[in-house]
Write a protein that holds these residues in place. Structure first.
Motif, short mmCIF file in Angstrom:
data_model
loop_
_atom_site.label_atom_id
_atom_site.label_comp_id
_atom_site.label_asym_id
_atom_site.label_seq_id
_atom_site.Cartn_x
_atom_site.Cartn_y
_atom_site.Cartn_z
N THR A 1 8.50 1.22 7.17
CA THR A 1 7.50 2.28 7.27
C THR A 1 7.85 3.50 6.42
O THR A 1 7.05 4.44 6.32
CB THR A 1 7.34 2.76 8.73
N LEU A 2 9.05 3.52 5.85
CA LEU A 2 9.65 4.66 5.15
C LEU A 2 10.04 5.79 6.11
O LEU A 2 10.44 6.87 5.67
CB LEU A 2 8.77 5.21 4.03
N MET A 3 9.94 5.56 7.43
CA MET A 3 10.47 6.56 8.36
C MET A 3 11.97 6.70 8.19
O MET A 3 12.52 7.80 8.33
CB MET A 3 10.12 6.21 9.80
N LEU B 1 7.82 6.22 -7.52
CA LEU B 1 7.58 7.23 -6.50
C LEU B 1 7.08 6.54 -5.23
O LEU B 1 6.39 5.52 -5.30
CB LEU B 1 6.54 8.24 -6.98
N PRO B 2 7.41 7.06 -4.06
CA PRO B 2 6.93 6.45 -2.81
C PRO B 2 5.42 6.64 -2.66
O PRO B 2 4.86 7.65 -3.07
CB PRO B 2 7.71 7.20 -1.73
N ASP B 3 4.78 5.65 -2.06
CA ASP B 3 3.34 5.70 -1.77
C ASP B 3 3.16 6.33 -0.39
O ASP B 3 3.15 5.64 0.62
CB ASP B 3 2.77 4.29 -1.82
N THR B 4 3.00 7.64 -0.36
CA THR B 4 2.93 8.33 0.93
C THR B 4 1.56 8.21 1.59
O THR B 4 1.42 8.56 2.76
CB THR B 4 3.31 9.82 0.77
N ASP B 5 0.57 7.74 0.86
CA ASP B 5 -0.73 7.48 1.50
C ASP B 5 -0.63 6.25 2.40
O ASP B 5 -1.13 6.26 3.53
CB ASP B 5 -1.81 7.26 0.44
N THR B 6 0.04 5.21 1.92
CA THR B 6 0.20 3.99 2.71
C THR B 6 1.32 4.14 3.74
O THR B 6 1.21 3.66 4.87
CB THR B 6 0.50 2.79 1.78
N PHE B 7 2.38 4.82 3.34
CA PHE B 7 3.57 4.96 4.19
C PHE B 7 3.66 6.42 4.66
O PHE B 7 4.47 7.21 4.17
CB PHE B 7 4.82 4.54 3.42
N GLY B 8 2.79 6.75 5.62
CA GLY B 8 2.64 8.13 6.05
C GLY B 8 3.80 8.70 6.82
O GLY B 8 3.89 9.92 7.00
N CYS B 9 4.72 7.86 7.29
CA CYS B 9 5.85 8.36 8.07
C CYS B 9 6.74 9.30 7.27
O CYS B 9 7.36 10.21 7.84
CB CYS B 9 6.68 7.19 8.61
N LEU B 10 6.82 9.11 5.97
CA LEU B 10 7.67 9.98 5.16
C LEU B 10 7.18 11.42 5.21
O LEU B 10 7.97 12.35 5.41
CB LEU B 10 7.71 9.46 3.71
#
Length: 384
Positions: free
Chosen positions: A210-212, A295-304
């Motif tokens: 989840t990138l958390m 770069l991380p996809d923060t739209d898909t992986f919102g936990c970041l």
């Protein structure tokens, strides 16, 4: 000089067993005098038979009789919620491999006792950073991170007289790197646990998906190195060879590279400021291919983004976030929540954060309890 004494708490988990592998490789250098596990009696007894510690701890007091019967004669047994904290004061180095918020007591006890804390339990620092920070000034106390990224940052900063301009945390991107939100709506627990480069426990592996995990590492980096959140970046490095980087004001970037092997940062923490002699994670440069970055996809992986927000809010917000995440991940692993709903549950829980300060253990425990309750309510709401 005699062998360094080590207490391995969470000894039957991923970090604990790999710590014992490092100690097996260098038996004249390290000696286990205390081991601790929550409930894995047979594995803990087998470890005690091999490493012959003076004492062992078991988190579940109902298992004491079974453990005593399985142990070699003469081994002291401690049990219950305070057992690990007691053992943390008995060794030169304390490896905190306890999973989740439960590791807070070990972190506080080791630093209060003036021990070196090899910290793999990031949650205790994230949830209780304001309580941990003053304890780092206790004579003899030393905090060396075991997380591969923070170990890398520690190595990059060692001996540097200048403050860093930026910290760059790298991450593999997890098993779902490159997949959009629509493609992730039906992923399974088995899919989330299929990490491409690291072998870890289930909770941290789901956090990686989840990138958390990366978000929690951002908060941890802020606490460990005193760098503002605006100076901490996350970059996806799919090969998991560059474990993190530091950029300085003159434009230089220093990086730590090795193959993905947790025994390297564990050995670094055990032996610091020296290094162990066993080359865990050594790279064969003749066979090394390309190293790439995204770069991380923060739209898909919102936990970041949720983690950055909690870190900037401060106080008990990181404790609340960590608790909500633990509750959401547990629900996912139990089949009560879908993967893409993890971030939704955490976000819902964070909307209720009360803005309390993290000025006591009781305040942190209260925040942890409240974050879990709000997350549990959100899980029920999604399913109803």
């Amino acid at each position: 000089m005699g062998a360094t004494t080590v207490a391995v708490l969470g000894s039957t988990g991923s970090i604990g067993t790999q710590t014992l592998e490092v100690m097996r490789a260098e038996p004249d250098r390290f000696r286990a005098i205390a081991l601790g596990a929550n409930s894995s009696v047979s594995e803990l007894a087998a470890q005690a038979a091999e490493f012959k510690p003076a004492a062992v701890g078991i988190g579940d007091p109902g298992l004491v009789r079974e453990l005593r019967a399985a142990l070699p004669a003469g081994v002291e047994v401690l049990a219950g919620p305070d057992a690990f904290a007691d053992l943390a004061g008995r060794a030169d180095v304390v490896v905190n491999g306890v999973v989740g918020f439960a590791g807070l007591g070990v972190t506080l006890a080791a630093l209060r006792a003036g021990r070196r804390l090899a910290l793999a339990n990031k949650e205790s620092l994230i949830a209780a950073g304001p309580l941990v920070q003053p304890l780092r000034a206790v004579p003899g106390a030393e905090l060396i991170p075991v997380d591969s990224e923070h170990s890398a940052l520690h190595q990059c900063l060692a001996g540097q007289a200048s403050a860093p301009e930026r910290l760059i945390l790298t991450g593999s991107g997890g098993p779902f790197r490159g997949r959009g939100a629509a493609a992730l709506r039906e992923v399974t627990v088995a899919d989330a646990l299929a990490h491409p480069t690291w072998s870890m426990g289930p909770k941290i592996t789901v956090d990686s998906s989840t990138l958390m995990n990366k978000g929690l590492e951002v908060i941890e980096a802020h606490e460990l190195f005193g760098v503002d959140y605006d100076q901490i970046d996350v970059v996806i490095q799919p090969q998991s060879v560059i474990h993190s980087m530091v950029t300085f004001a003159d434009g230089s970037t220093v990086a730590q590279l090795s193959l993905p092997d947790m025994r390297l940062p564990i050995g670094y923490a055990l032996a610091y400021p020296e290094r162990i002699g066993t080359p865990f994670g050594a790279i064969d440069w003749s066979a090394m291919g390309s190293l790439t970055f995204e770069l991380p996809d923060t739209d898909t992986f919102g936990c970041l983004n949720l983690a950055y927000e909690a870190g900037r809010t401060g106080g008990t917000a990181p404790a609340w976030l960590n608790a909500a995440n633990e509750e959401a991940v547990a629900a996912f692993l139990d089949g009560r929540l879908r993967w893409h709903e993890i971030a939704t549950v955490i976000d819902s829980a964070m909307q209720h954060h009360d803005g309390a300060a993290a000025d006591s253990v009781d305040a942190v425990i209260a925040a942890d309890r409240a974050g879990r309750c709000r997350a549990a309510d959100a899980v029920v709401g999604i399913r109803s």
